[in-house]
Design a protein around this motif. Structure first.
Motif, PDB file in Angstrom:
ATOM      1  N   ALA A   1      -3.063  -3.027  -5.614  1.00 39.34           N
ATOM      2  CA  ALA A   1      -1.912  -3.504  -4.829  1.00 39.34           C
ATOM      3  C   ALA A   1      -2.368  -4.460  -3.731  1.00 39.34           C
ATOM      4  CB  ALA A   1      -1.168  -2.312  -4.229  1.00 39.34           C
ATOM      5  N   VAL A   2      -3.485  -4.117  -3.076  1.00 39.43           N
ATOM      6  CA  VAL A   2      -4.057  -4.988  -2.034  1.00 39.43           C
ATOM      7  C   VAL A   2      -4.417  -6.343  -2.646  1.00 39.43           C
ATOM      8  CG1 VAL A   2      -6.090  -5.321  -0.540  1.00 39.43           C
ATOM      9  CG2 VAL A   2      -4.929  -3.091  -0.602  1.00 39.43           C
TER      10      VAL A   2
ATOM     11  N   ILE B   1       0.845  -1.212   0.000  1.00 41.03           N
ATOM     12  CA  ILE B   1       0.000   0.000   0.000  1.00 41.03           C
ATOM     13  C   ILE B   1       0.873   1.252   0.000  1.00 41.03           C
ATOM     14  CG2 ILE B   1      -1.630   1.348   1.391  1.00 41.03           C
ATOM     15  CD1 ILE B   1      -2.868  -1.389   2.267  1.00 41.03           C
ATOM     16  N   LEU B   2       1.888   1.267   0.841  1.00 42.27           N
ATOM     17  CA  LEU B   2       2.746   2.457   0.933  1.00 42.27           C
ATOM     18  C   LEU B   2       3.552   2.691  -0.345  1.00 42.27           C
ATOM     19  CD1 LEU B   2       3.835   2.298   4.661  1.00 42.27           C
ATOM     20  CD2 LEU B   2       2.310   3.953   3.569  1.00 42.27           C
TER      21      LEU B   2
ATOM     22  N   ALA C   1       3.652   6.166  -2.295  1.00 42.46           N
ATOM     23  CA  ALA C   1       4.904   6.838  -2.652  1.00 42.46           C
ATOM     24  C   ALA C   1       5.029   7.052  -4.159  1.00 42.46           C
ATOM     25  CB  ALA C   1       6.088   6.022  -2.135  1.00 42.46           C
ATOM     26  N   SER C   2       4.412   6.155  -4.940  1.00 45.81           N
ATOM     27  CA  SER C   2       4.548   6.230  -6.407  1.00 45.81           C
ATOM     28  C   SER C   2       3.784   7.410  -7.002  1.00 45.81           C
ATOM     29  CB  SER C   2       4.040   4.942  -7.057  1.00 45.81           C
ATOM     30  OG  SER C   2       2.618   4.956  -7.121  1.00 45.81           O
ATOM     31  N   SER C   3       2.754   7.855  -6.299  1.00 41.68           N
ATOM     32  CA  SER C   3       1.826   8.910  -6.742  1.00 41.68           C
ATOM     33  C   SER C   3       1.005   8.522  -7.980  1.00 41.68           C
ATOM     34  CB  SER C   3       2.541  10.257  -6.944  1.00 41.68           C
ATOM     35  OG  SER C   3       3.125  10.332  -8.228  1.00 41.68           O
TER      36      SER C   3
END
Ligand SMILES: *Cc1c(COP(=O)(O)O)cnc(C)c1O
Length: 376
Positions: free
Chosen positions: A243-244, A21-22, A26-28
């Motif tokens: 992503a999850v 998730i993070l 961070a990727s935006s």
């Protein structure tokens, strides 16, 4: 006790999940972007189909499929009466008319004899043109697609598989979400594979339809999103949910699907002599979105539910009102939509807690409580 314990699941996969998730944060790249492509490829590969288009919900996934086939006013779409509202709702959202089909009392899935009866009845009435069969994989068990496809062929209808609850199920070696001309699933948190919010996907082997689905789910885009060639929707999946889902799919394929089947097997072993346990036909494999018992009548069900609740065992009634009795469908002719088995099930079904992290101690406690009440 939890009905479906998503907290334990998160605890087990916490490190990997938090990082996934993070990384997106961070990727935006929050909407579309590489995670969506990765998720679509992974899910297409898992089920064994050429195209997966991620979208915002299982409901949108169904709606997108109906848009591809230009389902509209004057069309009849056949759907089981014993299902979640969304399976039928989308038909009316396209302006078409739902025709409710009864279900089989053992599998809870579309009764193919009644399907054929309802198609003939619709043809004879001559008011609506049969166009699509929506078959639902209820409670995780694939519908009887061999028979349904035969009927679809005979009457020249499309098959839309509503696999919102069916992801992970199989007939032989073929996986759910590949049985329809188009198939859909939902990633609502409580489904067999759930994300952390709303999500869904559409599956198909047809290149042209895949292109249309891609267009419809982003405002009817043409060559790019500011070239709009048809009226579409805003139904993209969030990159965080993708992503999850990549983390969740790994656990699902690795052990969760097998583990939940073990729970179901154990339940059946321990309960089948006191109550009607779910029946999985030969050659079928369920993903156990629900484990659903049938008791004799509504009074016994109320008593069982209260007795379990007193022991802190949650249960659920899926579904208390079949589609042909829903207020929203009151405008339809009830004589076209008789579904006696659906009526009976609405009064007699009760679902027990089931998920891959349910301990044997909890399973035993639940079975003891069910047995104690029903043997009285
Ligand atoms: C959950 C569900 C849907 C809808 O999925 P959402 O993601 O909640 O929109 C459709 N059909 C069936 C059978 C479902 O169980």
């Amino acid at each position: 006790m939890q009905f479906r314990d998503l907290k334990t699941q998160y605890t087990v996969m916490k490190d990997e999940m938090d990082k996934a998730i993070l990384d997106v944060v961070a990727s935006s790249a929050y909407v579309m972007g590489p995670k969506i492509k990765e998720m679509e490829a992974a899910f297409a590969e898992y089920v064994g189909v050429k195209h997966c288009i991620a979208c915002n919900s299982g409901t949108d996934a169904l709606l997108l499929a109906l848009k591809v086939w230009d389902v509209k006013a004057g069309d009849a779409v056949f759907v089981p009466s014993f299902t979640f509202f969304a399976s039928a709702e989308v038909i009316v959202m396209q302006g078409a008319t739902p025709v409710f089909v009864d279900v089989d009392k053992d599998t809870f899935n579309m009764d193919v004899a009644d399907l054929e009866r309802k198609i003939e009845q619709t043809l004879k009435a001559g008011k609506h043109t049969p166009h699509v069969i929506i078959a639902v994989d209820l409670f995780g068990l694939p519908a009887d697609f061999n028979a349904i496809r035969e009927i679809a062929k005979k009457y020249n209808l499309y098959v839309l598989e509503d696999g919102a609850q069916g992801f992970g199920g199989r007939i032989g070696n073929q996986k759910a979400c590949t049985f329809g001309d188009i198939s859909t699933t939902s990633f609502f948190p409580a489904k067999p594979v759930g994300c952390y919010g709303d999500g869904g996907a559409v599956f198909t082997n047809n290149d042209d339809w895949a292109q249309l689905l891609d267009s419809y789910h982003i405002h009817g885009k043409g060559s790019d999103r500011y070239d709009n060639v048809r009226i579409g929707m805003n139904s993209r999946m969030d990159s965080i949910q993708a992503a999850v889902l990549l983390v969740k799919l790994k656990a699902f394929a690795d052990h969760e699907l097998v583990d939940v089947n073990k729970v179901a097997e154990r339940y059946t072993e321990k309960l089948k002599d006191v109550v009607k346990t779910p029946i999985v036909p030969e050659n079928f494999y369920s993903s156990w979105a629900q484990y659903t018992l049938q008791v004799e009548n509504k009074e016994i069900r109320g008593g069982l539910q209260a007795a379990l609740k007193a022991l802190d065992i949650p249960t659920a009634i899926y579904y208390p009102i079949p589609m042909h009795r829903q207020t929203a469908f009151n405008y339809l002719n009830p004589n076209d939509n008789r579904c006696p088995i659906s009526d009976q099930l609405a009064d007699t079904v009760i679902s027990l807690p089931i998920h891959p992290y349910l301990t044997e101690a909890d399973q035993d406690m639940i079975c003891d409580a069910v047995r104690a009440f029903l043997k009285k």
